[in-house]
Design a protein around this motif. Sequence first.
Motif, PDB file in Angstrom:
ATOM      1  N   UNK A 228       0.954  -1.289  -0.032  1.00 54.01           N
ATOM      2  CA  UNK A 228      -0.175   0.023  -0.014  1.00 54.01           C
ATOM      3  C   UNK A 228       0.722   1.251  -0.021  1.00 54.01           C
ATOM      4  N   UNK A 229       1.753   1.308   0.905  1.00 46.54           N
ATOM      5  CA  UNK A 229       2.714   2.468   0.941  1.00 46.54           C
ATOM      6  C   UNK A 229       3.598   2.730   0.009  1.00 46.54           C
ATOM      7  N   UNK A 230       4.202   1.557  -0.390  1.00 48.04           N
ATOM      8  CA  UNK A 230       5.134   1.572  -1.867  1.00 48.04           C
ATOM      9  C   UNK A 230       4.261   2.351  -3.004  1.00 48.04           C
ATOM     10  N   UNK A 231       3.005   1.588  -3.317  1.00 47.56           N
ATOM     11  CA  UNK A 231       2.320   2.039  -4.532  1.00 47.56           C
ATOM     12  C   UNK A 231       1.790   3.504  -4.444  1.00 47.56           C
ATOM     13  N   UNK A 232       1.417   3.925  -3.226  1.00 47.88           N
ATOM     14  CA  UNK A 232       0.915   5.224  -2.863  1.00 47.88           C
ATOM     15  C   UNK A 232       2.178   6.146  -3.272  1.00 47.88           C
TER      16      UNK A 232
ATOM     17  N   UNK B 175      10.748  -3.859   6.994  1.00 43.68           N
ATOM     18  CA  UNK B 175       9.265  -3.534   6.202  1.00 43.68           C
ATOM     19  C   UNK B 175       8.214  -3.044   7.152  1.00 43.68           C
ATOM     20  N   UNK B 176       7.362  -1.973   6.516  1.00 38.96           N
ATOM     21  CA  UNK B 176       7.367  -1.579   5.246  1.00 38.96           C
ATOM     22  C   UNK B 176       8.417  -0.397   5.074  1.00 38.96           C
ATOM     23  N   UNK B 177       9.100  -0.348   3.911  1.00 37.51           N
ATOM     24  CA  UNK B 177       9.980   0.626   3.812  1.00 37.51           C
ATOM     25  C   UNK B 177       9.618   1.632   2.858  1.00 37.51           C
TER      26      UNK B 177
END
Length: 1005
Positions: A648-652, A983-985
């Motif tokens: 979620x955080x990476x795609x955002x 993670x999450x990074x």
Amino acid sequence: MMFRPSSLSIRFLLLLIVFVVALPAAGVILYSGIEFRNAMLEEARHETMQLSERIATEQHNLVVAAEQLMTSLAQLPEVKERDKSKVEPILRELLKLNPMYGNITISDPRGRMWATAVPTKQPLDVSSRRFFKNAVASGRLSSGEYIVSRISTKPVFNLGYPLKDERGGAAGVIGVSINIGNYGKLLQQMNLPPRSSFVILDHKGIILARGIDQERYVGKSYPEAAFRKIQQGPDVDTHVRAGLQGDNRIISYRKLRLPGETTPYLYVTAGIPIEVATRDARRALGYSIVLLSSVLFLACGCAIVIGKRCIGDRIRVLEDASERLAGGDSEVKISSLVVGGELGSLARSFDAMAEQLRAREDALARSEAFLNTIIQTEPECVKLLDSEGRLQMMNSAGLGMIQADSLAQVQGACVYDLVAPEYREAFMELTRNVFLGIPGNLVFEAIGLKGGRVWLDTHAVPFRNDHGEIVSLLGITRDITGHRKSEEERRENLLLFESLMQYSPMGIRIFDGESGQCILLNQATADIAGGDLEQMQRQNFRDLRSWGESGLVEVAEQVLEDGVARVREVDLHTSFGKDVAMSYILSRLMIRDKKHLLVVGRDVSDERRLSQEKTQMEAQILHVQKLESLGVLAGGIAHDFNNILMAIMGNAELALLRLPQESPARSNLQNIEKSSQRAADLAQQMLAYSGKGSFVIEVLDLNSLIREMSHMLDVSISKKAQMRLELAGDLPPLEVDATQIRQVIMNLVINASEAIGDREGAIRVRTGVRELDDAALSRLWLNDRLQEGLYVYFEVDDDGCGMDQETLSKIFDPFFTTKFTGRGLGMAAVLGIVRGHKGTIEVHSEPGRGTLFRVYLPACRAESRQTAQEERHAIAASGSGTVMLVDDEEAIRSLGREMLESLGYSVLTAEDGLAAVEMFQRCKDEVDCVILDLTMPHLDGEQALQLLRSLDPQVQVILSSGFSEQEITERFTGRGLAGFIQKPYRLADLSQKLQRIRAKERHNP
């Protein structure tokens, strides 16, 4: 007994006279032999001294010749100019003219050989040789040691002479190697005595030459003790000791020194076997002894013949007559057989004595028959013993006691063996006293010839002859076996009962059934009751208040009535003020048809206490196991949750990078990013509860940390609550995450403030240090894996409402709260943080009296180390190269590829550790870095790391996991891990890790 010559035989006296006459001659011969042997030994010592002097002279001449040779060489212009082409032919010619030399060399001041008489393939360095170092240091002729030449491969002994330049400085060293084999030729030129030999040693005691069996000993060490004695002795001396072959020798030695040297460079020893030196003396002494023995043998023969014919035969007649008389032949007469002289008078006196003896024997026989009749009819044992305990006489009653069939069976035998071993020494002492004139009595056990055992009581007195001399022991003995047996049984029963009463750990009391009075008790009863033995002896069980209150009096009456034993467990407050839990067994005893009450009591207070402690311990262990299980569950959920948040955080973040600033969707993506971050913080709390949270470890002082927080704590608590700091001085430092510890302190202080509520109260924060052992740790929370040692603690104490035991048992459970609102993770997170820091918690609370939380953290014993926290808000920087991304989650691989490609990297992906290893084998020359997930099927991250490093030890691997960096770092220390990313990074975190590794590669190519 004093020796009397008259007690010897005639033949022996005649032989003794002959030997006395020959004794002076034997003394003269022995003295002459000893003097002759001493003269031979002195001559041998003189010969060894001369021999060692000759060898020393030869060696001196050899050294002088070598010194003259080296002095001449030092003056040659060619040598001074170091012209190798001219010098080496000269050295070779000199070597031919002097065959006793092994080589002639010249070296420069640094020890590098530049000229040699024997050619060598490569230059040699002699700077470490003794002859070189001493020649350079002293500026004079110097000696070396035993070595095997590296040029000629032969054992040699070196001499060195310094070369000097025009200013007198060291310009090099001329070395002469003396062939050790030449010493053998020296031996051949010497006319040595038979079996004599000499030994030449260097300064270390290495044998350079030996006169006998040279090849066997050359190059070996001289016996250490003998060489040390030579070193410590004078320059010239002589010893008598064992040689190298083990034979005793006369050995002389000399120490040889070069001018200017204090330490001898050679030791010369010369020896002659003592056996060879004294051979002539032994031979002469042997001849003298043989001659004396021959004369003595002839004289003894004559003395034997004269003694036999003139004296011995006539005495034999008298001896035969005496033996016949002793055997009972009173009719013997010898006056007609031995006539004349003193022996004839003796024969006539013998005949008169025999006649008188016949008359006395008749009277004695009549008296003995009467006495024997009296003794044999006596019902008690009558016996006679000699001083050694041998039986001379015993009547029929005594023979029956020892199970003998007849007197002949035991007469003359020692009776000590019939006495039991434990009484044997006393019986022997009685016998000795009787023969000293002291009568005595003894009761002892005897063992019959057939194995029967009897107890006997004997009275012994001296038995004297007509001259008043004690000749025997007269003993009168009676059998007391029956009486003794009954006494022993009574004594054993009494001893058994006394031992039972004395050593029994349980209290034992006996009361009279009618009066109730105590008639017997043991010490254990008084110890259990805490009273005095004499006071308890006077007690009556019917009057005891504690017995009446506990119902023991009624039970005792029932036991006395029906005789049925009963068991009761009661709590007593004794008459002496002691509270004790007792288990009693009450039973009835019948003694002489009279009822008695037997009470056996056992203190069960410790058993009850141990049972309660066991129950408490089991409850604590179950609670810890429940918390551990919940921690494992929370850690697993957080780990999987982090993988979802990663996507979620990476795609955002990627979407925000690709959208223009004016796009209306940016605010939605930013809200997604913020919400994801809050979810990540929640996951971190779950990891903190499981003890696997992310810690940034640093060394800090707990007091300083609390002082820094004091203002924030003051504003966080109720206005009516007062904050008091009681900080101990000189606390050891801690190795902790400061942020996490602040969270723990803040949670505990806020909870204390809420416990005080709206009323006035005080919150005390204290610090201290304490040594905790296993016993102390067992009473605390989280004690299952803690180590003994020094712990620093801080405690938060309030006087609020407190908690009951039911609430106290649940305070660390997840989602448990006493508030109307809240998630209930506060204390659970506190427990997880403390667990992650290898610490423990102690809690005390009572309703209405407040609560105390004490947190123990292990003191930092190692040297302080500073940790720098990484910047959390770094800007993503572009890079280049190929990165292999390994993760079992498809979403993570897809997102990771996009993030890495957005940073400018080429990306290879693998779905598990096995696929990653296979891909790395094919493409290892292309891969610059590997991002490896820790938890995967087939091969996990740990196994894959090991295989990747076996393929390429320099491979750069970044491990990725939802667990903390501290835990991973501790687990993979020393295993070649390049870095870790949790993670999450974010994209910036990933860029920073890769940039750091690339910078390290450029710094260490």
